[in-house]
Design a protein around this motif. Structure first.
Motif, PDB file in Angstrom:
ATOM      1  N   MET A   1       0.848  -1.200   0.000  1.00 38.10           N
ATOM      2  CA  MET A   1       0.000   0.000   0.000  1.00 38.10           C
ATOM      3  C   MET A   1       0.882   1.248   0.000  1.00 38.10           C
ATOM      4  N   THR A   2       0.553   2.214  -0.841  1.00 37.29           N
ATOM      5  CA  THR A   2       1.339   3.440  -0.937  1.00 37.29           C
ATOM      6  C   THR A   2       1.156   4.289   0.311  1.00 37.29           C
ATOM      7  N   ALA A   3       2.290   4.792   0.823  1.00 38.81           N
ATOM      8  CA  ALA A   3       2.254   5.586   2.054  1.00 38.81           C
ATOM      9  C   ALA A   3       1.791   7.012   1.753  1.00 38.81           C
ATOM     10  N   PRO A   4       1.196   7.674   2.749  1.00 37.46           N
ATOM     11  CA  PRO A   4       0.808   9.078   2.572  1.00 37.46           C
ATOM     12  C   PRO A   4       2.032   9.944   2.295  1.00 37.46           C
ATOM     13  N   LEU A   5       1.793  11.054   1.644  1.00 37.37           N
ATOM     14  CA  LEU A   5       2.877  11.995   1.360  1.00 37.37           C
ATOM     15  C   LEU A   5       3.472  12.568   2.640  1.00 37.37           C
ATOM     16  N   HIS A   6       4.782  12.804   2.607  1.00 38.27           N
ATOM     17  CA  HIS A   6       5.419  13.541   3.696  1.00 38.27           C
ATOM     18  C   HIS A   6       4.846  14.959   3.698  1.00 38.27           C
ATOM     19  N   PRO A   7       4.643  15.548   4.880  1.00 40.06           N
ATOM     20  CA  PRO A   7       4.065  16.899   4.942  1.00 40.06           C
ATOM     21  C   PRO A   7       4.768  17.913   4.049  1.00 40.06           C
ATOM     22  N   ARG A   8       6.079  17.791   3.928  1.00 43.65           N
ATOM     23  CA  ARG A   8       6.817  18.742   3.093  1.00 43.65           C
ATOM     24  C   ARG A   8       6.434  18.574   1.626  1.00 43.65           C
ATOM     25  N   ASP A   9       6.355  17.322   1.164  1.00 47.14           N
ATOM     26  CA  ASP A   9       5.988  17.056  -0.232  1.00 47.14           C
ATOM     27  C   ASP A   9       4.525  17.405  -0.491  1.00 47.14           C
ATOM     28  N   ARG A  10       3.703  17.145   0.500  1.00 47.15           N
ATOM     29  CA  ARG A  10       2.288  17.492   0.370  1.00 47.15           C
ATOM     30  C   ARG A  10       2.130  18.995   0.199  1.00 47.15           C
ATOM     31  N   ARG A  11       2.825  19.742   1.040  1.00 41.71           N
ATOM     32  CA  ARG A  11       2.755  21.201   0.973  1.00 41.71           C
ATOM     33  C   ARG A  11       3.229  21.707  -0.387  1.00 41.71           C
ATOM     34  N   ALA A  12       4.323  21.136  -0.879  1.00 41.70           N
ATOM     35  CA  ALA A  12       4.855  21.565  -2.176  1.00 41.70           C
ATOM     36  C   ALA A  12       3.859  21.298  -3.292  1.00 41.70           C
ATOM     37  N   ALA A  13       3.167  20.163  -3.227  1.00 45.16           N
ATOM     38  CA  ALA A  13       2.181  19.833  -4.254  1.00 45.16           C
ATOM     39  C   ALA A  13       1.000  20.800  -4.216  1.00 45.16           C
ATOM     40  N   ILE A  14       0.565  21.173  -3.014  1.00 44.10           N
ATOM     41  CA  ILE A  14      -0.564  22.103  -2.885  1.00 44.10           C
ATOM     42  C   ILE A  14      -0.157  23.502  -3.345  1.00 44.10           C
ATOM     43  N   VAL A  15       1.059  23.925  -3.001  1.00 41.83           N
ATOM     44  CA  VAL A  15       1.544  25.229  -3.450  1.00 41.83           C
ATOM     45  C   VAL A  15       1.578  25.283  -4.969  1.00 41.83           C
ATOM     46  N   ASP A  16       2.086  24.212  -5.590  1.00 47.65           N
ATOM     47  CA  ASP A  16       2.154  24.186  -7.046  1.00 47.65           C
ATOM     48  C   ASP A  16       0.752  24.203  -7.659  1.00 47.65           C
ATOM     49  N   ASP A  51      -4.841  23.175   2.562  1.00 51.11           N
ATOM     50  CA  ASP A  51      -4.082  22.077   3.176  1.00 51.11           C
ATOM     51  C   ASP A  51      -4.849  21.514   4.373  1.00 51.11           C
ATOM     52  N   ALA A  52      -5.395  22.405   5.190  1.00 55.65           N
ATOM     53  CA  ALA A  52      -6.123  21.971   6.390  1.00 55.65           C
ATOM     54  C   ALA A  52      -7.453  21.304   6.044  1.00 55.65           C
ATOM     55  N   ALA A  53      -8.034  21.666   4.905  1.00 49.83           N
ATOM     56  CA  ALA A  53      -9.353  21.143   4.547  1.00 49.83           C
ATOM     57  C   ALA A  53      -9.290  19.754   3.929  1.00 49.83           C
ATOM     58  N   LEU A  54      -8.128  19.384   3.369  1.00 48.23           N
ATOM     59  CA  LEU A  54      -8.007  18.086   2.705  1.00 48.23           C
ATOM     60  C   LEU A  54      -7.570  17.011   3.695  1.00 48.23           C
ATOM     61  N   PRO A  55      -7.946  15.749   3.471  1.00 42.40           N
ATOM     62  CA  PRO A  55      -7.519  14.660   4.357  1.00 42.40           C
ATOM     63  C   PRO A  55      -6.002  14.598   4.475  1.00 42.40           C
ATOM     64  N   THR A  56      -5.525  14.185   5.623  1.00 40.59           N
ATOM     65  CA  THR A  56      -4.080  14.201   5.878  1.00 40.59           C
ATOM     66  C   THR A  56      -3.361  12.949   5.414  1.00 40.59           C
ATOM     67  N   ASP A  57      -4.102  11.903   5.043  1.00 36.30           N
ATOM     68  CA  ASP A  57      -3.474  10.616   4.724  1.00 36.30           C
ATOM     69  C   ASP A  57      -3.429  10.330   3.227  1.00 36.30           C
ATOM     70  N   LEU A  58      -3.396  11.368   2.412  1.00 33.97           N
ATOM     71  CA  LEU A  58      -3.441  11.177   0.967  1.00 33.97           C
ATOM     72  C   LEU A  58      -2.084  10.786   0.400  1.00 33.97           C
ATOM     73  N   THR A  59      -2.100   9.859  -0.558  1.00 37.17           N
ATOM     74  CA  THR A  59      -0.900   9.544  -1.317  1.00 37.17           C
ATOM     75  C   THR A  59      -0.708  10.621  -2.381  1.00 37.17           C
ATOM     76  N   ALA A  60       0.408  10.543  -3.102  1.00 38.09           N
ATOM     77  CA  ALA A  60       0.668  11.532  -4.151  1.00 38.09           C
ATOM     78  C   ALA A  60      -0.430  11.501  -5.212  1.00 38.09           C
ATOM     79  N   ASP A  61      -0.802  10.301  -5.646  1.00 34.46           N
ATOM     80  CA  ASP A  61      -1.847  10.195  -6.668  1.00 34.46           C
ATOM     81  C   ASP A  61      -3.191  10.680  -6.139  1.00 34.46           C
ATOM     82  N   ASP A  62      -3.517  10.294  -4.909  1.00 32.65           N
ATOM     83  CA  ASP A  62      -4.798  10.711  -4.326  1.00 32.65           C
ATOM     84  C   ASP A  62      -4.866  12.223  -4.159  1.00 32.65           C
ATOM     85  N   LEU A  63      -3.746  12.818  -3.742  1.00 32.82           N
ATOM     86  CA  LEU A  63      -3.729  14.263  -3.568  1.00 32.82           C
ATOM     87  C   LEU A  63      -3.919  14.970  -4.907  1.00 32.82           C
TER      88      LEU A  63
END
Length: 214
Positions: A1-16, A51-63
């Motif tokens: 099972m794919t692990a959730p994104l690291h907070p740093r990578d998640r933040r970068a994806a949302i910023v982009d 960032d706060a409104a989206l689920p915290t356990d999303l993978t890269a694809d899910d995000l």
């Protein structure tokens, strides 16, 4: 099972997704009363709210999917030229999250139904009434649980494409065995004799004569 994104990578994806070359905020204009500093602050606040409104356990694809769905939900909610408010953005993200959860629940239910259908077929050699559908039969065929020909012989509902494939495929072992038993009963002969007669008549393939008897 794919692990959730690291907070740093998640933040970068949302910023982009918000401010990148094709970012959401580039589709709108900032309010004219905001100077450069306030625009940067507002953009940062919107990113944090999303960032706060989206689920915290999303993978890269899910995000990525969730961000795309949020953008589409926002378009349905907001038709103005200006940056959306935080409330509108959060509502769009919430709509996307709820839709994803409904889809996940539906997919889970479908997996359970399909597995039940597979288990019943394995145990009984026929479809489970009320559960078998052409779509689920296709899924079983794609998983090599049975061929289209075997599915048709067992009484599964088929899609038009699978029905065509079934007609093109050679007799399956179950059909051969049924033909042998039927001929043996009708003629009052042994199955070995019935099998030999069917092979001689060209009704079943001779090279599968032993396999059919198994």
């Amino acid at each position: 099972m794919t692990a959730p994104l690291h907070p740093r990578d998640r933040r970068a994806a949302i910023v982009d997704a918000m401010t990148g070359p094709e970012g959401l905020l580039r589709r709108y204009r900032p309010s004219t009363h905001l100077d450069e500093t306030l625009r940067a602050t507002e953009a940062r606040d919107l990113i944090e709210d999303l960032d706060a409104a989206l689920p915290t356990d999303l993978t890269a694809d899910d995000l990525g999917t969730m961000l795309d769905d949020t953008r589409r939900a926002l378009r349905r909610r907001w038709g103005g030229p200006w940056w959306p408010s935080s409330v509108m953005l959060v509502e769009a993200a919430t709509e996307a999250t709820q839709a994803a959860r409904r889809a996940h629940s539906a997919n889970a239910a479908e997996r359970i139904a399909l597995q039940g259908l597979v288990d019943f077929y394995t145990a009984h050699g026929r479809p489970l009434a009320g559960v078998a559908t052409p779509k689920r039969t296709s899924a079983m065929i794609r998983r090599s649980i049975l061929t289209a020909r075997e599915a048709r012989h067992a009484g599964f509902p088929l899609t038009d494409e699978d029905e065509t494939d079934a007609r093109r495929q050679p007799l399956c072992d179950a059909e051969i065995a049924s033909a042998i038993r039927c001929r043996a009963r009708l003629r009052g002969i042994t199955e070995d004799v019935a099998r030999a007669e069917l092979v001689a008549a060209g009704e079943i393939p001779g090279h599968r004569i032993r396999g059919a008897a198994a």
